[in-house]
Design a protein around this motif. Sequence first.
Motif, PDB file in Angstrom:
ATOM      1  N   ILE A  16       6.601  12.055  16.791  1.00 30.00           N
ATOM      2  CA  ILE A  16       7.440  13.183  16.609  1.00 30.00           C
ATOM      3  C   ILE A  16       8.241  13.647  17.890  1.00 30.00           C
ATOM      4  O   ILE A  16       7.743  13.971  18.813  1.00 30.00           O
ATOM      5  N   THR A  79      10.851  17.372   6.895  1.00 28.12           N
ATOM      6  CA  THR A  79      11.072  16.380   7.860  1.00 28.12           C
ATOM      7  C   THR A  79      12.299  15.373   7.594  1.00 28.12           C
ATOM      8  O   THR A  79      12.465  15.464   6.321  1.00 28.12           O
ATOM      9  N   CYS A  81      12.584  11.433   8.275  1.00 27.95           N
ATOM     10  CA  CYS A  81      12.223  10.160   9.002  1.00 27.95           C
ATOM     11  C   CYS A  81      12.697   9.192   8.180  1.00 27.95           C
ATOM     12  O   CYS A  81      11.942   8.586   7.401  1.00 27.95           O
ATOM     13  N   GLN A  84      10.558   5.634   6.724  1.00 26.84           N
ATOM     14  CA  GLN A  84       9.038   6.262   6.741  1.00 26.84           C
ATOM     15  C   GLN A  84       8.111   5.126   6.004  1.00 26.84           C
ATOM     16  O   GLN A  84       8.125   4.977   4.923  1.00 26.84           O
ATOM     17  N   HIS A 108       9.892  12.001   4.116  1.00 27.03           N
ATOM     18  CA  HIS A 108      11.301  12.042   4.457  1.00 27.03           C
ATOM     19  C   HIS A 108      12.161  12.290   3.104  1.00 27.03           C
ATOM     20  O   HIS A 108      11.988  11.869   2.033  1.00 27.03           O
ATOM     21  N   ASP A 150       7.391   5.296  13.173  1.00 26.46           N
ATOM     22  CA  ASP A 150       7.878   6.433  12.344  1.00 26.46           C
ATOM     23  C   ASP A 150       8.177   7.350  13.346  1.00 26.46           C
ATOM     24  O   ASP A 150       7.443   7.798  14.031  1.00 26.46           O
ATOM     25  N   HIS A 152       9.771  11.063  13.442  1.00 25.99           N
ATOM     26  CA  HIS A 152       9.803  12.505  12.385  1.00 25.99           C
ATOM     27  C   HIS A 152      10.748  13.286  13.250  1.00 25.99           C
ATOM     28  O   HIS A 152      10.175  13.744  14.315  1.00 25.99           O
TER      29      HIS A 152
END
Length: 161
Positions: A16, A79, A81, A84, A108, A150, A152
């Motif tokens: 993140i 989120t 992403c 993902q 996502h 990933d 985010h």
Amino acid sequence: MGNMQGNMQKALMLAILSVVLCAFQTELYAQPPVKVKGGNVAMTISTGLPGGELVSVVNTLTTLDYRRENYLTKITVSTSCPGQDFTLKVVATNVSAGTAAPEVTLTHGMLAADFITNIPQRPPNTGSCTLQYTASATFAQGSSAEVGNDVHTVTYTILAQ
């Protein structure tokens, strides 16, 4: 032997890297209505065996502070992403004002989901909670070395309930 061992152990990294905070406000205040403390979170799963169970790691090093308003409010989470590949969940623990919603799976493109509801009017003026992130993956999902990390951008929004 080295290649076989490499195939038996996969690495996954969920990061993140930025947390974006938004608020549904019509007035200007000196303090933001929602603030994440503890910085960005990086989570790494470094084990996994073919046919093995889901592997998870948990991070509870971040907190969320929020300003209580003159009306009943809630906080939602969403989120972004793109691409993902792995699973990331979040839940509020140690909530000082309001009621924590069940754990939210961050996907996502998801619609904002309730995160903390029934935040009562002030006083006191503030509330807080611990953000518990859980990253998980299976061997079949591959590794971040194969499919990429990933990343985010998690958004917490406070608004009237």
